[in-house]
Design a protein around this motif. Structure first.
Motif, PDB file in Angstrom:
ATOM      1  N   LYS A  39      18.333 -21.555   8.457  1.00 53.32           N
ATOM      2  CA  LYS A  39      17.349 -20.243   8.824  1.00 53.32           C
ATOM      3  C   LYS A  39      17.610 -19.263   7.914  1.00 53.32           C
ATOM      4  N   ASN A  40      16.364 -18.461   7.531  1.00 50.97           N
ATOM      5  CA  ASN A  40      16.382 -17.385   7.007  1.00 50.97           C
ATOM      6  C   ASN A  40      16.022 -15.990   7.704  1.00 50.97           C
ATOM      7  N   GLU A  41      16.411 -14.963   7.462  1.00 49.29           N
ATOM      8  CA  GLU A  41      16.383 -13.777   8.237  1.00 49.29           C
ATOM      9  C   GLU A  41      14.997 -13.438   8.145  1.00 49.29           C
ATOM     10  N   VAL A  42      14.228 -13.085   9.091  1.00 44.44           N
ATOM     11  CA  VAL A  42      13.018 -12.512   8.938  1.00 44.44           C
ATOM     12  C   VAL A  42      13.097 -11.125   8.805  1.00 44.44           C
ATOM     13  N   THR A  43      12.189 -10.581   7.672  1.00 43.60           N
ATOM     14  CA  THR A  43      12.354  -8.998   7.413  1.00 43.60           C
ATOM     15  C   THR A  43      10.820  -8.605   7.667  1.00 43.60           C
ATOM     16  N   LEU A  44      10.982  -7.535   8.358  1.00 42.80           N
ATOM     17  CA  LEU A  44       9.476  -6.896   8.737  1.00 42.80           C
ATOM     18  C   LEU A  44       8.904  -6.004   7.454  1.00 42.80           C
ATOM     19  N   VAL A  45       7.786  -6.245   7.408  1.00 48.53           N
ATOM     20  CA  VAL A  45       6.920  -5.359   6.145  1.00 48.53           C
ATOM     21  C   VAL A  45       6.162  -4.509   6.810  1.00 48.53           C
ATOM     22  N   TYR A  46       6.297  -3.071   6.411  1.00 52.96           N
ATOM     23  CA  TYR A  46       5.730  -1.894   6.930  1.00 52.96           C
ATOM     24  C   TYR A  46       4.710  -1.417   5.755  1.00 52.96           C
ATOM     25  N   THR A  47       3.671  -0.719   6.317  1.00 51.98           N
ATOM     26  CA  THR A  47       2.532  -0.106   5.384  1.00 51.98           C
ATOM     27  C   THR A  47       2.399   1.222   5.862  1.00 51.98           C
ATOM     28  N   VAL A  48       2.406   2.123   5.037  1.00 52.44           N
ATOM     29  CA  VAL A  48       1.635   3.534   5.612  1.00 52.44           C
ATOM     30  C   VAL A  48       0.272   3.715   5.887  1.00 52.44           C
ATOM     31  N   SER A  49      -0.138   3.920   7.079  1.00 53.96           N
ATOM     32  CA  SER A  49      -1.506   4.003   7.472  1.00 53.96           C
ATOM     33  C   SER A  49      -1.972   5.352   7.463  1.00 53.96           C
ATOM     34  N   GLN A  50      -3.404   5.424   7.061  1.00 55.28           N
ATOM     35  CA  GLN A  50      -4.346   6.774   6.743  1.00 55.28           C
ATOM     36  C   GLN A  50      -3.668   7.762   5.695  1.00 55.28           C
ATOM     37  N   LYS A  51      -3.446   7.382   4.771  1.00 60.10           N
ATOM     38  CA  LYS A  51      -3.051   8.263   3.785  1.00 60.10           C
ATOM     39  C   LYS A  51      -4.587   9.144   3.404  1.00 60.10           C
ATOM     40  N   THR A  52      -4.144  10.365   3.164  1.00 60.58           N
ATOM     41  CA  THR A  52      -5.388  11.364   2.863  1.00 60.58           C
ATOM     42  C   THR A  52      -5.463  11.207   1.309  1.00 60.58           C
ATOM     43  N   LYS A  53      -6.859  11.016   1.165  1.00 52.74           N
ATOM     44  CA  LYS A  53      -7.094  10.947  -0.479  1.00 52.74           C
ATOM     45  C   LYS A  53      -7.691  12.377  -0.878  1.00 52.74           C
ATOM     46  N   LEU A  54      -6.851  13.097  -1.779  1.00 54.70           N
ATOM     47  CA  LEU A  54      -7.384  14.182  -2.274  1.00 54.70           C
ATOM     48  C   LEU A  54      -7.780  14.199  -3.519  1.00 54.70           C
ATOM     49  N   THR A  55      -8.846  15.015  -4.061  1.00 54.00           N
ATOM     50  CA  THR A  55      -9.685  14.828  -5.147  1.00 54.00           C
ATOM     51  C   THR A  55      -9.782  16.332  -5.487  1.00 54.00           C
ATOM     52  N   GLY A  56      -9.872  16.697  -6.883  1.00 49.24           N
ATOM     53  CA  GLY A  56     -10.393  18.044  -7.356  1.00 49.24           C
ATOM     54  C   GLY A  56      -9.216  19.058  -7.217  1.00 49.24           C
ATOM     55  N   PRO A  57      -9.732  20.086  -7.007  1.00 48.74           N
ATOM     56  CA  PRO A  57      -8.672  21.562  -6.690  1.00 48.74           C
ATOM     57  C   PRO A  57      -7.698  21.266  -5.710  1.00 48.74           C
ATOM     58  N   ALA A  58      -8.059  20.475  -4.546  1.00 47.57           N
ATOM     59  CA  ALA A  58      -7.194  20.207  -3.468  1.00 47.57           C
ATOM     60  C   ALA A  58      -6.102  19.207  -3.978  1.00 47.57           C
ATOM     61  N   TYR A  59      -6.298  18.363  -4.726  1.00 52.63           N
ATOM     62  CA  TYR A  59      -5.329  17.551  -5.474  1.00 52.63           C
ATOM     63  C   TYR A  59      -4.437  18.490  -6.353  1.00 52.63           C
ATOM     64  N   LYS A  60      -5.035  19.286  -7.117  1.00 49.69           N
ATOM     65  CA  LYS A  60      -4.243  19.891  -8.126  1.00 49.69           C
ATOM     66  C   LYS A  60      -3.399  21.053  -7.297  1.00 49.69           C
ATOM     67  N   ASN A  61      -3.716  21.463  -6.313  1.00 40.64           N
ATOM     68  CA  ASN A  61      -2.981  22.697  -5.504  1.00 40.64           C
ATOM     69  C   ASN A  61      -2.226  22.012  -4.349  1.00 40.64           C
ATOM     70  N   TYR A  62      -2.187  20.815  -4.326  1.00 42.45           N
ATOM     71  CA  TYR A  62      -1.223  19.923  -3.285  1.00 42.45           C
ATOM     72  C   TYR A  62       0.303  20.060  -3.587  1.00 42.45           C
ATOM     73  N   LYS A  63       0.866  20.528  -2.563  1.00 48.96           N
ATOM     74  CA  LYS A  63       2.252  20.636  -2.698  1.00 48.96           C
ATOM     75  C   LYS A  63       3.049  19.873  -1.706  1.00 48.96           C
ATOM     76  N   PRO A  64       3.662  18.751  -2.220  1.00 46.93           N
ATOM     77  CA  PRO A  64       4.127  17.689  -1.320  1.00 46.93           C
ATOM     78  C   PRO A  64       5.272  18.211  -0.438  1.00 46.93           C
ATOM     79  N   TRP A  65       5.939  19.128  -0.803  1.00 46.84           N
ATOM     80  CA  TRP A  65       7.431  19.716  -0.157  1.00 46.84           C
ATOM     81  C   TRP A  65       7.054  20.328   0.941  1.00 46.84           C
TER      82      TRP A  65
END
Length: 101
Positions: A39-65
């Protein structure tokens, strides 16, 4: 300088030699190993849902912190109806049909 180069080369060679996982079985035990019996241990795989896609000046001025929004994770499931089938039903399974059970 030569000693330093020689030492570094030995370190890199030893790291690459031990990087691979070594099998505990050798000979007939390796040949007759049945993975489905263990028997092997089952590991759950997660994904991030609904990432915001920024383009143009909004992407350039985006501050992740400064982003305070919480990420929502959704588990990915790999369960299908076909895994429960056996015999001719498994062989003749057609995923494009809606009435498959």
């Amino acid at each position: 300088m030569k000693n330093l180069v020689l030492t570094l080369s030995i370190v890199f060679l030893s790291l690459s030699a031990f990087a691979q996982k070594r099998s505990d079985f050798k000979g007939p035990a390796y040949k007759n190993y049945k993975p489905w019996l263990h028997k092997n241990e089952v590991t759950l795989v997660y994904t991030v849902s609904q990432k915001t896609k920024l383009t143009g000046p909004a992407y350039k001025n985006y501050k992740p912190w400064q982003n305070k929004s919480e990420k929502t994770y959704t588990p990915i499931s790999f369960v299908s109806k076909r895994s429960k089938l056996t015999g001719p039903a498994y062989k003749n399974y057609k995923p494009w049909r809606k009435d498959n059970t």
